[in-house]
Design an enzyme around this catalytic site. Structure first.
Site, PDB file in Angstrom:
ATOM      1  N   ALA A 196       0.825  -1.210   0.000  1.00  0.00           N
ATOM      2  CA  ALA A 196       0.000   0.000   0.000  1.00  0.00           C
ATOM      3  C   ALA A 196       0.861   1.262   0.000  1.00  0.00           C
ATOM      4  O   ALA A 196       0.655   2.178  -0.801  1.00  0.00           O
ATOM      5  CB  ALA A 196      -0.919  -0.009   1.221  1.00  0.00           C
ATOM      6  N   GLN A 238      -5.246  -5.456   2.903  1.00  0.00           N
ATOM      7  CA  GLN A 238      -5.195  -6.023   4.260  1.00  0.00           C
ATOM      8  C   GLN A 238      -6.333  -5.589   5.185  1.00  0.00           C
ATOM      9  O   GLN A 238      -6.749  -6.366   6.041  1.00  0.00           O
ATOM     10  CB  GLN A 238      -3.844  -5.733   4.901  1.00  0.00           C
ATOM     11  CG  GLN A 238      -2.708  -6.454   4.196  1.00  0.00           C
ATOM     12  CD  GLN A 238      -1.369  -6.223   4.872  1.00  0.00           C
ATOM     13  OE1 GLN A 238      -1.123  -6.668   5.979  1.00  0.00           O
ATOM     14  NE2 GLN A 238      -0.507  -5.495   4.192  1.00  0.00           N
ATOM     15  N   VAL A 287      14.394  -6.908  -1.766  1.00  0.00           N
ATOM     16  CA  VAL A 287      15.624  -6.203  -1.409  1.00  0.00           C
ATOM     17  C   VAL A 287      16.324  -7.026  -0.333  1.00  0.00           C
ATOM     18  O   VAL A 287      15.734  -7.365   0.687  1.00  0.00           O
ATOM     19  CB  VAL A 287      15.332  -4.784  -0.877  1.00  0.00           C
ATOM     20  CG1 VAL A 287      16.604  -4.137  -0.345  1.00  0.00           C
ATOM     21  CG2 VAL A 287      14.730  -3.918  -1.974  1.00  0.00           C
ATOM     22  N   CYS A 292      -2.540  -2.368  12.585  1.00  0.00           N
ATOM     23  CA  CYS A 292      -3.938  -2.303  12.981  1.00  0.00           C
ATOM     24  C   CYS A 292      -4.197  -2.897  14.367  1.00  0.00           C
ATOM     25  O   CYS A 292      -4.705  -4.001  14.510  1.00  0.00           O
ATOM     26  CB  CYS A 292      -4.851  -2.980  11.974  1.00  0.00           C
ATOM     27  SG  CYS A 292      -6.592  -2.675  12.359  1.00  0.00           S
ATOM     28  N   ASP A 350       4.170   0.558   7.449  1.00  0.00           N
ATOM     29  CA  ASP A 350       4.415  -0.230   8.656  1.00  0.00           C
ATOM     30  C   ASP A 350       5.860  -0.177   9.153  1.00  0.00           C
ATOM     31  O   ASP A 350       6.106  -0.271  10.351  1.00  0.00           O
ATOM     32  CB  ASP A 350       4.047  -1.704   8.398  1.00  0.00           C
ATOM     33  CG  ASP A 350       2.551  -1.895   8.214  1.00  0.00           C
ATOM     34  OD1 ASP A 350       1.792  -0.937   8.459  1.00  0.00           O
ATOM     35  OD2 ASP A 350       2.140  -3.008   7.825  1.00  0.00           O
ATOM     36  N   LYS A 376       0.031   1.589  12.419  1.00  0.00           N
ATOM     37  CA  LYS A 376       0.515   0.904  11.237  1.00  0.00           C
ATOM     38  C   LYS A 376      -0.740   0.482  10.494  1.00  0.00           C
ATOM     39  O   LYS A 376      -1.194  -0.661  10.600  1.00  0.00           O
ATOM     40  CB  LYS A 376       1.380  -0.279  11.634  1.00  0.00           C
ATOM     41  CG  LYS A 376       2.629   0.150  12.426  1.00  0.00           C
ATOM     42  CD  LYS A 376       3.666  -0.930  12.466  1.00  0.00           C
ATOM     43  CE  LYS A 376       4.862  -0.512  13.313  1.00  0.00           C
ATOM     44  NZ  LYS A 376       5.555   0.675  12.826  1.00  0.00           N
ATOM     45  N   THR A 377      -1.349   1.446   9.786  1.00  0.00           N
ATOM     46  CA  THR A 377      -2.615   1.179   9.096  1.00  0.00           C
ATOM     47  C   THR A 377      -2.588   1.822   7.716  1.00  0.00           C
ATOM     48  O   THR A 377      -1.733   2.650   7.417  1.00  0.00           O
ATOM     49  CB  THR A 377      -3.817   1.792   9.858  1.00  0.00           C
ATOM     50  OG1 THR A 377      -3.768   3.221   9.699  1.00  0.00           O
ATOM     51  CG2 THR A 377      -3.804   1.477  11.328  1.00  0.00           C
ATOM     52  N   ALA A 378      -3.579   1.449   6.900  1.00  0.00           N
ATOM     53  CA  ALA A 378      -3.693   2.057   5.570  1.00  0.00           C
ATOM     54  C   ALA A 378      -4.033   3.545   5.695  1.00  0.00           C
ATOM     55  O   ALA A 378      -3.615   4.353   4.869  1.00  0.00           O
ATOM     56  CB  ALA A 378      -4.760   1.334   4.760  1.00  0.00           C
ATOM     57  N   ALA A 379      -4.770   3.895   6.749  1.00  0.00           N
ATOM     58  CA  ALA A 379      -5.105   5.310   6.951  1.00  0.00           C
ATOM     59  C   ALA A 379      -3.851   6.122   7.250  1.00  0.00           C
ATOM     60  O   ALA A 379      -3.704   7.255   6.788  1.00  0.00           O
ATOM     61  CB  ALA A 379      -6.108   5.451   8.093  1.00  0.00           C
ATOM     62  N   CYS A 394      -9.397   3.773  12.672  1.00  0.00           N
ATOM     63  CA  CYS A 394      -9.673   2.372  12.955  1.00  0.00           C
ATOM     64  C   CYS A 394     -11.175   2.191  13.042  1.00  0.00           C
ATOM     65  O   CYS A 394     -11.775   2.588  14.030  1.00  0.00           O
ATOM     66  CB  CYS A 394      -9.021   2.001  14.291  1.00  0.00           C
ATOM     67  SG  CYS A 394      -9.529   0.395  14.916  1.00  0.00           S
TER      68      CYS A 394
END
Lengths: 450, 115
Positions: free
Chosen positions: A60, A90, A125, A212, A350, A358-361, A393
């Site tokens: 993401a 996720q 990597v 999350c 993250d 540690k979220t998509a937001a 959340c």
């Protein structure tokens, strides 16, 4: 145009009838405004640059960073490096494990989000060399850069729990929603079986930073609801094990969840971290201040410790001291996402060593800030972009209801719709947003449009 | 969702509905245009037709709620607070108004050649 058309229309209608032409003009004006896209606004302000920018990780954060950079730079060489061909949505894993969605709901391909002009190297990597301004891939290829964005995500450290075997997820009451879409679906089967029979349900969260942090709570609530819907709640005991003295890092949210757990009859243990598990005997051992404590379970949702990937953890990029050094999170300024020791390195998502979310937001608000600072460096300017730790959340509290909790570094609640959607209220509208609006917003973010 | 940008909304709706979004906008624009044109041409509201359209609108409102329940894997029975009642009223109201206007317009334009 609008104004003229409207005036003419009012004028005309006052006299006799609306003439067709002004009517069409009004319609065209409306449609035209809808066709405008964010890209068209950005296209005008593109920065010319021949910089080589490497983005490690195409999840993401990496994809969103690539989209934002590609939209704002002209001539730069942007390279994404990631071995995984599939892309996982996720935030949908909980819904899959809740039996609401199929696993196909969360799976797409990385390729479909790669912006035009951005190169993808399908490798992992293996080594970061910030002193030499290069990364080295698994096959030994060195990729030099002028700027590096690290977005590798994190590592689910299942190996740190003796007795755990991810192959067994879905069998014998073992669940773990984080592992993968397939295992989230397997977790649903195990949980559904538990909801049919009852017994002891054990829930927990790891002692490390985690993605999350609301998900372990959500899944406890969802399991409780499935038991109730099948009339089996009386046959079950639900135990939630918090890693420290709180259920949620934001105190006001902790209190609310504590009250809801009390209401739902969820037993809470504090300061318990899963130490080992015996899958055959269905026995979980927790580390507590008074020594190891055993818990017999019929269903367990294992959430493993989370750490930076080994390549990051073994690199000079990680925090050198403090609580985050050991787990390898990257030492960045929490407001700019720029590395504290390597000026041309940024970390988003993250893997960034920042206090919250540690979220998509978080990704959605971190990426534009990091990109702005990076581009300011190219232009020889200073950026004023500032990330305040915003994250969100949608905390599901039963099927059909959620609390839309948004907060920042300071533990303040930062509701998007103050006075309309109350953050600490269990609402259907928050559930509707989680199930309907979140994925389209997420995909728009990957494409740099939201 | 810290700021509300209409263009972000458009992007999100486009992701949500795909090509269906443009079809919906087309129906809304053409439907509204045809409705206003009909009103201006007739210069009156046909009450018999209106009642029928409103009855159809009730069905449209219910259908909108059913559709909403289906795509959100939940239902209006999950309402927990004022914001939820507002959303239910909004979805029902949009379904009702949209259907009523469309039905009124279609009936109006279809009956005109005969009249």
């Amino acid at each position: 145009m609008y104004k003229d058309a409207l005036a003419k229309m009012l004028d005309d209608s006052a006299k006799t009838a609306l003439d067709r032409r002004s009517f069409l003009m009004l319609g065209a004006a409306g449609a035209g405004s809808l066709l405008l896209r964010p890209g068209s606004a950005q296209a005008a302000a593109k920065t010319k640059s021949a910089a080589r920018i490497v983005i490690a990780g195409a999840g993401a954060a990496g994809l969103a960073a690539a989209s934002y950079l590609a939209a704002r730079l002209d001539g730069a060489k942007i390279t994404l490096i990631d071995a995984r061909k599939e892309h996982f949505y996720q935030p949908g894993f909980t819904l899959v494990a809740a039996g609401i969605k199929q696993s196909s709901y969360v799976v797409s391909t990385t390729r479909e989000y790669i912006p035009g002009g951005v190169e993808l190297i399908e490798e992992r990597v293996a080594e970061f060399d910030p002193e030499g301004n290069k990364v080295v891939t698994e096959s030994g290829t060195a990729v030099p850069y002028d700027f590096l964005v690290v977005a590798t995500g994190l590592k689910l450290d299942y190996d740190a729990i003796p007795g755990m075997d991810t192959e067994q997820i879905g069998n014998n009451g073992l669940g773990s929603i984080y592992h993968s879409p397939a295992k989230a679906e397997a977790t649903w089967r195990a949980m559904s079986d538990f909801a049919d029979k009852g017994g002891v349900g054990v829930f927990l969260r790891p002692g490390t930073e985690m993605k999350c942090a609301g998900a372990p709570l959500k899944y406890t609530f969802i399991t409780d609801d499935h038991l109730r819907r099948r009339g089996n709640r009386g046959k079950a005991e639900i135990i939630y094990n918090a890693n420290n003295k709180a259920l949620f890092s934001v105190p006001i949210v902790h209190e609310k969840v504590r009250m809801l757990f009390e209401d739902r009859g969820v037993k809470v243990n504090y300061e318990r971290v899963l130490e080992s598990i015996d899958l055959g005997k269905k026995l979980a051992v927790f580390k507590t201040p008074i020594g190891p404590v055993e818990l017999q379970y019929d269903f367990i949702n294992v959430i493993p410790p989370m750490r930076a990937p080994d390549s990051v953890r073994n690199s000079p990029l990680r925090w050198q001291e403090g609580g985050w050094a050991n787990d390898g999170w990257i030492e960045v300024d929490k407001h700019s996402l720029r590395h504290k020791r390597f000026d041309n390195v940024f970390a988003v998502g993250d893997v960034a060593g920042v206090p919250k979310g540690k979220t998509a937001a978080s990704v959605k608000w971190q990426v534009p800030v990091a990109v702005d600072h990076l581009i300011a460096s190219i232009e020889g300017k200073e950026s004023k972009a500032h990330y305040g730790g915003y994250t969100s959340c949608p905390l599901i509290t039963r099927l059909g209801q959620a609390m839309l909790i948004e907060f920042d570094y300071k533990d303040n609640l930062t509701p998007s719709f103050p006075g309309v959607i109350a953050p600490l209220e269990e609402l259907w509208i928050s559930w509707v947003m989680k199930t309907m609006a979140l994925k389209p917003t997420y995909i728009s973010m990957l494409r740099g449009r939201a | 969702m810290k700021e509300l940008d209409p263009l972000v909304f458009l992007a999100v709706f486009q992701e949500m509905l795909g090509p269906l979004l443009w079809l919906m906008i087309l129906v809304i624009v053409v439907g509204t245009a045809a409705f206003i044109a009909l009103l201006l041409k007739e210069r009156t509201i046909n009450s018999r037709r209106l009642v029928r359209a409103e009855l159809a609108g009730l069905v449209g409102g219910v259908l909108a709620l059913v559709l909403m329940a289906k795509v959100s894997s939940s239902g209006f029975t999950d309402a927990g607070g004022p914001a939820d009642w507002f959303l239910i009223a909004l979805v029902f109201g949009l379904g009702l108004a949209g259907t009523a206007i469309l039905v009124y317009t279609v009936m109006g334009w279809r009956s005109r050649p005969a009249a």
